[in-house]
Design a protein around this motif. Structure first.
Motif, PDB file in Angstrom:
ATOM      1  N   ALA A   1       0.841  -1.203   0.000  1.00  0.00           N
ATOM      2  CA  ALA A   1       0.000   0.000   0.000  1.00  0.00           C
ATOM      3  C   ALA A   1       0.877   1.254   0.000  1.00  0.00           C
ATOM      4  N   LYS A   2       1.915   1.242   0.832  1.00  0.00           N
ATOM      5  CA  LYS A   2       2.790   2.414   0.917  1.00  0.00           C
ATOM      6  C   LYS A   2       3.561   2.624  -0.381  1.00  0.00           C
ATOM      7  N   LEU A   3       4.008   1.527  -0.996  1.00  0.00           N
ATOM      8  CA  LEU A   3       4.749   1.660  -2.253  1.00  0.00           C
ATOM      9  C   LEU A   3       3.837   2.137  -3.383  1.00  0.00           C
ATOM     10  N   GLN A   4       2.581   1.651  -3.365  1.00  0.00           N
ATOM     11  CA  GLN A   4       1.640   2.088  -4.398  1.00  0.00           C
ATOM     12  C   GLN A   4       1.401   3.590  -4.291  1.00  0.00           C
ATOM     13  N   LYS A   5       1.317   4.052  -3.046  1.00  0.00           N
ATOM     14  CA  LYS A   5       1.111   5.482  -2.828  1.00  0.00           C
ATOM     15  C   LYS A   5       2.310   6.274  -3.371  1.00  0.00           C
ATOM     16  N   LYS A   6       3.506   5.746  -3.084  1.00  0.00           N
ATOM     17  CA  LYS A   6       4.726   6.400  -3.604  1.00  0.00           C
ATOM     18  C   LYS A   6       4.697   6.426  -5.128  1.00  0.00           C
ATOM     19  N   ALA A   7       4.328   5.289  -5.718  1.00  0.00           N
ATOM     20  CA  ALA A   7       4.374   5.157  -7.171  1.00  0.00           C
ATOM     21  C   ALA A   7       3.400   6.106  -7.852  1.00  0.00           C
ATOM     22  N   SER A   8       2.269   6.377  -7.193  1.00  0.00           N
ATOM     23  CA  SER A   8       1.262   7.214  -7.851  1.00  0.00           C
ATOM     24  C   SER A   8       1.425   8.691  -7.479  1.00  0.00           C
ATOM     25  N   SER A   9       2.422   8.986  -6.638  1.00  0.00           N
ATOM     26  CA  SER A   9       2.620  10.381  -6.253  1.00  0.00           C
ATOM     27  C   SER A   9       3.541  11.087  -7.243  1.00  0.00           C
ATOM     28  N   ALA A  10       3.150  12.294  -7.618  1.00  0.00           N
ATOM     29  CA  ALA A  10       3.945  13.063  -8.582  1.00  0.00           C
ATOM     30  C   ALA A  10       5.282  13.490  -7.990  1.00  0.00           C
ATOM     31  N   GLU A  11       5.348  13.526  -6.656  1.00  0.00           N
ATOM     32  CA  GLU A  11       6.581  13.982  -6.005  1.00  0.00           C
ATOM     33  C   GLU A  11       7.682  12.921  -6.004  1.00  0.00           C
ATOM     34  N   THR A  12       7.279  11.659  -6.140  1.00  0.00           N
ATOM     35  CA  THR A  12       8.260  10.587  -6.037  1.00  0.00           C
ATOM     36  C   THR A  12       9.162  10.551  -7.258  1.00  0.00           C
ATOM     37  N   GLN A  13      10.461  10.546  -7.017  1.00  0.00           N
ATOM     38  CA  GLN A  13      11.375  10.397  -8.143  1.00  0.00           C
ATOM     39  C   GLN A  13      12.138   9.082  -8.037  1.00  0.00           C
ATOM     40  N   VAL A  14      12.660   8.835  -6.851  1.00  0.00           N
ATOM     41  CA  VAL A  14      13.425   7.610  -6.650  1.00  0.00           C
ATOM     42  C   VAL A  14      12.949   6.937  -5.368  1.00  0.00           C
ATOM     43  N   VAL A  15      12.807   5.611  -5.402  1.00  0.00           N
ATOM     44  CA  VAL A  15      12.494   4.851  -4.203  1.00  0.00           C
ATOM     45  C   VAL A  15      13.638   3.876  -3.973  1.00  0.00           C
ATOM     46  N   ASP A  16      14.243   3.939  -2.802  1.00  0.00           N
ATOM     47  CA  ASP A  16      15.349   3.028  -2.505  1.00  0.00           C
ATOM     48  C   ASP A  16      14.783   1.711  -1.979  1.00  0.00           C
ATOM     49  N   MET A  17      14.699   0.724  -2.877  1.00  0.00           N
ATOM     50  CA  MET A  17      14.058  -0.536  -2.510  1.00  0.00           C
ATOM     51  C   MET A  17      14.825  -1.295  -1.427  1.00  0.00           C
ATOM     52  N   VAL A  18      16.144  -1.091  -1.347  1.00  0.00           N
ATOM     53  CA  VAL A  18      16.916  -1.790  -0.314  1.00  0.00           C
ATOM     54  C   VAL A  18      16.371  -1.413   1.065  1.00  0.00           C
ATOM     55  N   GLY A  19      16.110  -0.129   1.252  1.00  0.00           N
ATOM     56  CA  GLY A  19      15.545   0.328   2.518  1.00  0.00           C
ATOM     57  C   GLY A  19      14.174  -0.271   2.767  1.00  0.00           C
ATOM     58  N   TRP A  20      13.326  -0.231   1.762  1.00  0.00           N
ATOM     59  CA  TRP A  20      11.959  -0.750   1.931  1.00  0.00           C
ATOM     60  C   TRP A  20      11.965  -2.244   2.234  1.00  0.00           C
ATOM     61  N   TYR A  21      12.774  -3.021   1.565  1.00  0.00           N
ATOM     62  CA  TYR A  21      12.831  -4.460   1.851  1.00  0.00           C
ATOM     63  C   TYR A  21      13.308  -4.683   3.290  1.00  0.00           C
TER      64      TYR A  21
END
Lengths: 234, 167
Positions: free
Chosen positions: A102-122
């Motif tokens: 849910a949190k990643l989907q929100k990031k993905a659909s936000s215009a502000e998001t440019q980069v998501v560090d997946m290492v941190g999220w995992y």
């Protein structure tokens, strides 16, 4: 790579051999008949320099315990990994995964998001799950979208650990207790021990939590009190 | 068992479980992003297996062969534990892979080297989940005439002290 140049056995230190021949798995880590008693199966013991030199005074743990004690700890832990327990844990695990998605989907659909560090999220989702399954208390990484200091510290301790072992390969054993005393007094490590103690106490107090990874340890704890004081525990 | 002992083992379980899994997930993400063909194949498998998110359960994901092959290939290329656990050759010395090793010598399998050795793997630096699909392993003649040596891959270690969380 040294093995490509020198073959399946490489002497990486005067008294240390590295193998890439797959038969070595069984020969090094499997059981083999004891030379003194044909009916007994023994294992090559864990090398004290890697397993015991940095915590010589602590009680044995899952990684460095001698075989008898290891078998007890392992049996207790296996309880939490049984199919029955895994089924019971699935709902709790799914809860964290749902939050993660849910949190990643929100990031993905936000215009502000440019980069998501997946290492941190995992790291966050897995640490939260482990915190829940061991201490019945997550680390709150996903919720706050940041590392918990418990998590950070672990990462920070890996390299110094390897350095301390390597120092001993150079024959500088005398330096290790001195360095450890210095490191052990560091604020971060004291905080880690305090936090660990608080969490374990908290988990013991919640005794009724079932089918997590700690329950087996608690169940067997009583019977081990007697065993620990006998000759089995060196 | 004292509280200190409980703390020690709890710490190991938390860190062993949580430092390894993110490494694997980061590894497989990296490999899939850099290999679009495999990524599409995996997407196809997942999208055609589930109608909705709640069908994705622990049991159901274990029935996705290509997903498991991708995870195995990532365990090979980016093993969460890169070196084996160092042992001391037992009393009297031991035979290791056909060599006699005197007692007290330190011995280990270096996982990263084992997993990238051209003696064990065909094109070890190439991401090829297909090597873990049994039909391919059996049918396909590798270009060099060599086969992948599956026994080399022990990302969860081996023997009585292997990973307790392995399934």
């Amino acid at each position: 790579m040294l093995h490509e140049k020198y073959g399946p056995v490489v002497r990486i230190a005067p008294n240390h051999l590295s193998f890439t021949d797959s038969r070595a798995w069984r020969d090094i880590y499997g059981l083999h008949p004891s030379p003194s008693s044909k009916n007994q199966q023994i294992e090559n013991p864990k090398a004290p320099i890697w397993y015991r030199s940095l915590n010589p005074d602590d009680p044995h743990d899952l990684l460095n315990a001698p075989p008898e004690k290891h078998a007890q700890l392992r049996k207790a832990l296996a309880y939490g990994f049984a199919d029955r327990a895994l089924k019971a844990q699935e709902g709790r695990i799914q809860g964290y995964i749902d939050l993660f998605i849910a949190k990643l989907q929100k990031k993905a659909s936000s215009a502000e998001t440019q980069v998501v560090d997946m290492v941190g999220w995992y790291n966050w989702v897995v640490f939260d799950i482990m915190g829940d399954l061991v201490f019945a208390e997550p680390f709150g990484c996903l919720e706050h979208e940041r590392d918990h200091f418990f998590v950070e510290l672990f990462g920070q301790m890996l390299l110094p650990g390897v350095v301390l072992v390597s120092i001993q390969y150079l024959g500088l054993m005398w330096a290790v207790p001195w360095i450890l005393r210095w490191v052990g007094g560091r604020k971060a490590l004291v905080e880690l021990k305090t936090e660990l103690g608080r969490r374990v106490k908290g988990r013991i107090a919640k005794g009724e939590v079932v089918d997590d990874l700690f329950e087996g340890l608690l169940k067997h704890r009583e019977e081990w009190v007697s065993i620990s004081s006998s000759a089995v525990d060196d | 068992m004292s509280t200190t002992e409980l703390e020690g083992t709890a710490h190991i379980v938390v860190t062993a479980g949580s430092e390894t899994t993110p490494t694997l997930l980061s590894g497989v993400t990296n490999l899939l992003v850099r290999n679009p063909d495999q990524m599409n194949k995996l997407k196809q498998e997942i999208r055609s297996s589930f109608n909705s998110a709640d069908e994705i359960t622990m049991a159901a994901v274990n029935r996705l062969p290509y997903l498991l092959a991708c995870l195995n290939e990532s365990l090979r290329m980016f093993p969460p534990a890169t070196h084996g656990m160092v042992r001391e050759a037992a009393e009297g010395g031991v035979q290791v892979a056909g060599h006699f090793v005197p007692e007290k010598s330190l011995i280990e399998c270096q996982i990263y080297s084992m997993n990238h050795s051209s003696a064990n793997w065909v094109e070890p630096f190439v991401f090829r989940p297909e090597r873990f699909l049994h039909s391919v392993v059996n049918d396909e003649k590798a270009p060099t005439g060599k086969r992948d040596n599956m026994k080399a891959l022990q990302p969860f270690q081996y023997g009585p002290r292997d990973c307790v969380g392995r399934k």
